[in-house]
Write a protein that holds these residues in place. Sequence first.
Motif, PDB file in Angstrom:
ATOM      1  N   THR A  43       0.825  -1.198   0.000  1.00 20.01           N
ATOM      2  CA  THR A  43       0.000   0.000   0.000  1.00 20.01           C
ATOM      3  C   THR A  43       0.864   1.256   0.000  1.00 20.01           C
ATOM      4  O   THR A  43       0.485   2.257  -0.588  1.00 20.01           O
ATOM      5  CB  THR A  43      -0.941   0.016   1.211  1.00 20.01           C
ATOM      6  N   ARG A  44       2.027   1.224   0.636  1.00 19.45           N
ATOM      7  CA  ARG A  44       2.922   2.386   0.617  1.00 19.45           C
ATOM      8  C   ARG A  44       3.418   2.651  -0.797  1.00 19.45           C
ATOM      9  O   ARG A  44       3.482   3.781  -1.248  1.00 19.45           O
ATOM     10  CB  ARG A  44       4.121   2.163   1.528  1.00 19.45           C
ATOM     11  N   VAL A  45       3.770   1.596  -1.493  1.00 22.76           N
ATOM     12  CA  VAL A  45       4.253   1.741  -2.863  1.00 22.76           C
ATOM     13  C   VAL A  45       3.146   2.297  -3.738  1.00 22.76           C
ATOM     14  O   VAL A  45       3.366   3.210  -4.534  1.00 22.76           O
ATOM     15  CB  VAL A  45       4.762   0.386  -3.404  1.00 22.76           C
ATOM     16  N   ARG A  46       1.957   1.768  -3.591  1.00 27.41           N
ATOM     17  CA  ARG A  46       0.831   2.263  -4.388  1.00 27.41           C
ATOM     18  C   ARG A  46       0.526   3.711  -4.072  1.00 27.41           C
ATOM     19  O   ARG A  46       0.251   4.502  -4.967  1.00 27.41           O
ATOM     20  CB  ARG A  46      -0.405   1.407  -4.120  1.00 27.41           C
ATOM     21  N   ARG A  47       0.562   4.069  -2.804  1.00 28.69           N
ATOM     22  CA  ARG A  47       0.284   5.453  -2.423  1.00 28.69           C
ATOM     23  C   ARG A  47       1.323   6.406  -2.992  1.00 28.69           C
ATOM     24  O   ARG A  47       0.995   7.493  -3.450  1.00 28.69           O
ATOM     25  CB  ARG A  47       0.241   5.582  -0.895  1.00 28.69           C
ATOM     26  N   ARG A  48       2.581   6.010  -2.979  1.00 28.77           N
ATOM     27  CA  ARG A  48       3.628   6.853  -3.558  1.00 28.77           C
ATOM     28  C   ARG A  48       3.425   7.016  -5.050  1.00 28.77           C
ATOM     29  O   ARG A  48       3.574   8.097  -5.597  1.00 28.77           O
ATOM     30  CB  ARG A  48       5.004   6.257  -3.282  1.00 28.77           C
ATOM     31  N   ARG A  49       3.119   5.922  -5.731  1.00 30.62           N
ATOM     32  CA  ARG A  49       2.907   5.989  -7.178  1.00 30.62           C
ATOM     33  C   ARG A  49       1.702   6.859  -7.518  1.00 30.62           C
ATOM     34  O   ARG A  49       1.741   7.672  -8.429  1.00 30.62           O
ATOM     35  CB  ARG A  49       2.711   4.591  -7.755  1.00 30.62           C
ATOM     36  N   ILE A  50       0.617   6.681  -6.780  1.00 33.50           N
ATOM     37  CA  ILE A  50      -0.585   7.482  -7.027  1.00 33.50           C
ATOM     38  C   ILE A  50      -0.315   8.951  -6.712  1.00 33.50           C
ATOM     39  O   ILE A  50      -0.725   9.845  -7.458  1.00 33.50           O
ATOM     40  CB  ILE A  50      -1.777   6.935  -6.218  1.00 33.50           C
ATOM     41  N   GLY A  51       0.391   9.222  -5.625  1.00 31.54           N
ATOM     42  CA  GLY A  51       0.730  10.597  -5.280  1.00 31.54           C
ATOM     43  C   GLY A  51       1.612  11.253  -6.330  1.00 31.54           C
ATOM     44  O   GLY A  51       1.400  12.406  -6.710  1.00 31.54           O
ATOM     45  N   THR A  52       2.593  10.512  -6.832  1.00 32.96           N
ATOM     46  CA  THR A  52       3.462  11.042  -7.881  1.00 32.96           C
ATOM     47  C   THR A  52       2.674  11.291  -9.157  1.00 32.96           C
ATOM     48  O   THR A  52       2.857  12.312  -9.823  1.00 32.96           O
ATOM     49  CB  THR A  52       4.613  10.056  -8.162  1.00 32.96           C
ATOM     50  N   LEU A  53       1.786  10.381  -9.496  1.00 32.63           N
ATOM     51  CA  LEU A  53       0.954  10.544 -10.682  1.00 32.63           C
ATOM     52  C   LEU A  53       0.059  11.771 -10.555  1.00 32.63           C
ATOM     53  O   LEU A  53      -0.052  12.568 -11.489  1.00 32.63           O
ATOM     54  CB  LEU A  53       0.110   9.292 -10.914  1.00 32.63           C
ATOM     55  N   LEU A  54      -0.572  11.950  -9.412  1.00 30.10           N
ATOM     56  CA  LEU A  54      -1.442  13.106  -9.204  1.00 30.10           C
ATOM     57  C   LEU A  54      -0.660  14.414  -9.240  1.00 30.10           C
ATOM     58  O   LEU A  54      -1.126  15.408  -9.787  1.00 30.10           O
ATOM     59  CB  LEU A  54      -2.203  12.967  -7.881  1.00 30.10           C
ATOM     60  N   ALA A  55       0.543  14.414  -8.657  1.00 27.80           N
ATOM     61  CA  ALA A  55       1.375  15.613  -8.704  1.00 27.80           C
ATOM     62  C   ALA A  55       1.770  15.939 -10.144  1.00 27.80           C
ATOM     63  O   ALA A  55       1.759  17.103 -10.555  1.00 27.80           O
ATOM     64  CB  ALA A  55       2.621  15.426  -7.845  1.00 27.80           C
ATOM     65  N   GLY A  56       2.088  14.929 -10.929  1.00 32.87           N
ATOM     66  CA  GLY A  56       2.433  15.143 -12.335  1.00 32.87           C
ATOM     67  C   GLY A  56       1.261  15.682 -13.129  1.00 32.87           C
ATOM     68  O   GLY A  56       1.422  16.583 -13.956  1.00 32.87           O
ATOM     69  N   VAL A  57       0.073  15.139 -12.888  1.00 36.44           N
ATOM     70  CA  VAL A  57      -1.124  15.617 -13.578  1.00 36.44           C
ATOM     71  C   VAL A  57      -1.420  17.065 -13.188  1.00 36.44           C
ATOM     72  O   VAL A  57      -1.784  17.887 -14.027  1.00 36.44           O
ATOM     73  CB  VAL A  57      -2.323  14.695 -13.274  1.00 36.44           C
TER      74      VAL A  57
END
Length: 111
Positions: A21-35
Motif C-alpha cells: 500500500t505504501r508503494v501504491r500510495r507513492r505511485r498514485i501521489g506522484t501521478l497526481l502531482a504530475g497531472v
Amino acid sequence: MFGSGLDSERAFDIMRSMHRTRVRRRRIGTLLAGVLVLGLWSGPIAKALDPEEAVREADATYVVRQGDTLWSIAARFAPERDPRSLVDAIAAVNDVRAGALVPGQTLSIPA
C-alpha cells in the motif's frame, strides 16, 4: 557447524514484510502531482502555441494595387501563418468579396 547461529534455511527471516500500500500510495501521489503540474502548465503552453495569439500587428490600412487579391494581401501581412483566417477577417471587416477588389480601394487589415 550444527550449533552456529547462521542457518541457510532462515537467511531471510529477519526481513520485514513489504507493504504494497505504501508503494501504491507513492505511485498514485506522484501521478497526481504530475497531472497537477501538467494541468497548470497546459494553459500557458496552449496560449503560446496558438497561432491566433501570436505576435499580432496593429490594425493597419492597405491600398489595393492592380492584381491584388485578398489572399495575396493576407499573405503579405501574415507570412508566417495560414492566410485563410486573415482573408475571412479582411472580407468581413471591409464587407468585400474576393473578386470585387478595385485598385485604389482602402482596406482595413484587422490585427
